[in-house]
Scaffold this motif. Structure first.
Motif, PDB file in Angstrom:
ATOM      1  N   TYR A  35       0.838  -1.192   0.000  1.00 43.08           N
ATOM      2  CA  TYR A  35       0.000   0.000   0.000  1.00 43.08           C
ATOM      3  C   TYR A  35       0.877   1.248   0.000  1.00 43.08           C
ATOM      4  CZ  TYR A  35      -3.931  -3.001   1.154  1.00 43.08           C
ATOM      5  OH  TYR A  35      -4.892  -3.971   1.119  1.00 43.08           O
ATOM      6  N   ALA A  37       0.289   5.428   0.636  1.00 42.87           N
ATOM      7  CA  ALA A  37      -0.676   6.436   1.089  1.00 42.87           C
ATOM      8  C   ALA A  37       0.019   7.773   1.264  1.00 42.87           C
ATOM      9  CB  ALA A  37      -1.304   6.005   2.408  1.00 42.87           C
ATOM     10  N   LYS A  39      -0.446  11.733   3.091  1.00 40.25           N
ATOM     11  CA  LYS A  39      -1.154  12.557   4.070  1.00 40.25           C
ATOM     12  C   LYS A  39      -0.627  13.980   4.008  1.00 40.25           C
ATOM     13  CE  LYS A  39      -2.435   8.855   7.122  1.00 40.25           C
ATOM     14  NZ  LYS A  39      -2.572   8.386   8.482  1.00 40.25           N
ATOM     15  N   GLU A  44      -4.001  14.195   7.581  1.00 40.91           N
ATOM     16  CA  GLU A  44      -5.249  13.808   6.943  1.00 40.91           C
ATOM     17  C   GLU A  44      -4.924  13.122   5.612  1.00 40.91           C
ATOM     18  OE1 GLU A  44      -7.872  17.611   8.495  1.00 40.91           O
ATOM     19  OE2 GLU A  44      -6.732  17.783   6.624  1.00 40.91           O
ATOM     20  N   PRO A  45      -5.618  12.016   5.298  1.00 40.86           N
ATOM     21  CA  PRO A  45      -5.363  11.332   4.028  1.00 40.86           C
ATOM     22  C   PRO A  45      -5.637  12.239   2.838  1.00 40.86           C
ATOM     23  CG  PRO A  45      -6.769  10.003   5.450  1.00 40.86           C
ATOM     24  CD  PRO A  45      -6.646  11.355   6.087  1.00 40.86           C
ATOM     25  N   GLY A  47      -6.496  11.719  -0.999  1.00 45.37           N
ATOM     26  CA  GLY A  47      -6.861  10.689  -1.967  1.00 45.37           C
ATOM     27  C   GLY A  47      -6.960   9.327  -1.308  1.00 45.37           C
ATOM     28  N   SER A  48      -7.189   8.331  -2.120  1.00 47.41           N
ATOM     29  CA  SER A  48      -7.281   6.949  -1.636  1.00 47.41           C
ATOM     30  C   SER A  48      -5.911   6.300  -1.644  1.00 47.41           C
ATOM     31  CB  SER A  48      -8.211   6.138  -2.552  1.00 47.41           C
ATOM     32  OG  SER A  48      -9.502   6.681  -2.535  1.00 47.41           O
ATOM     33  N   GLU A  49      -5.748   5.300  -0.778  1.00 50.44           N
ATOM     34  CA  GLU A  49      -4.499   4.532  -0.787  1.00 50.44           C
ATOM     35  C   GLU A  49      -4.403   3.753  -2.100  1.00 50.44           C
ATOM     36  OE1 GLU A  49      -4.098   1.991   2.632  1.00 50.44           O
ATOM     37  OE2 GLU A  49      -3.923   3.698   3.992  1.00 50.44           O
ATOM     38  N   LEU A  50      -3.200   3.693  -2.632  1.00 50.27           N
ATOM     39  CA  LEU A  50      -2.938   2.878  -3.817  1.00 50.27           C
ATOM     40  C   LEU A  50      -2.465   1.509  -3.341  1.00 50.27           C
ATOM     41  CD1 LEU A  50      -0.953   5.532  -5.905  1.00 50.27           C
ATOM     42  CD2 LEU A  50      -3.417   5.096  -5.892  1.00 50.27           C
ATOM     43  N   PHE A  68      -4.711  12.121  -9.223  1.00 48.92           N
ATOM     44  CA  PHE A  68      -4.228  11.913  -7.855  1.00 48.92           C
ATOM     45  C   PHE A  68      -3.348  13.081  -7.409  1.00 48.92           C
ATOM     46  CE2 PHE A  68      -1.250   9.745  -4.842  1.00 48.92           C
ATOM     47  CZ  PHE A  68      -2.190   9.404  -3.868  1.00 48.92           C
ATOM     48  N   TYR A  85       4.353  10.508   2.828  1.00 52.86           N
ATOM     49  CA  TYR A  85       3.837   9.245   2.306  1.00 52.86           C
ATOM     50  C   TYR A  85       4.291   8.087   3.180  1.00 52.86           C
ATOM     51  CZ  TYR A  85       8.430   8.199   0.194  1.00 52.86           C
ATOM     52  OH  TYR A  85       9.759   7.928  -0.020  1.00 52.86           O
TER      53      TYR A  85
END
Length: 121
Positions: A35, A37, A39, A44-45, A47-50, A68, A85
């Motif tokens: 994964y 990710a 922040k 705070e995140p 986008g979505s995790e790849l 993205f 990341y």
């Protein structure tokens, strides 16, 4: 591709550009899910995790598309913005956050984002 990565794992990119991040040094004994990710400075995140499967190989490649990286904004009064990341390796119920070589344990992995120079497509 306009992503640059230095020897400490810092990623440099312009907002809205695309490119690849290659994660190497993975164990090859299992088909891990890896994964990626991002922040912001408030943790705070963004986008979505790849996610990518390792397929028993020592590396995986994440493609960061322009949709993205458009989420990586830079305030108009700043020359750049710093995001962070993380990379995690998972198999069954075992999860391990991976360390970037050259970054001390617990320190952030940085993405330095510069403002767009051209809008493009």
């Amino acid at each position: 591709m306009t992503i640059n990565i230095d020897d400490k794992g810092n990623i440099f990119i312009h907002q809205g550009d695309s490119g690849e991040v290659v994660v190497t040094g993975l164990n090859t004994d299992k088909n891990y899910q890896i994964y990626f990710a991002v922040k912001n400075s408030k943790r705070e995140p963004v986008g979505s995790e790849l996610v990518a499967n390792s397929d028993f190989k020592p590396s995986v490649t994440f493609f960061l598309n322009s949709s993205f990286t458009n989420l990586f904004t830079v305030p108009s009064n700043e020359e750049y913005e710093i995001y962070h990341y993380g990379i995690k390796s998972c198999f069954d119920d075992i999860e391990n956050t991976l360390q970037v070589e050259g970054v001390p344990f617990g320190f952030p992995n940085n993405i330095i984002v510069f403002p767009k120079k051209v809008e493009g497509l």
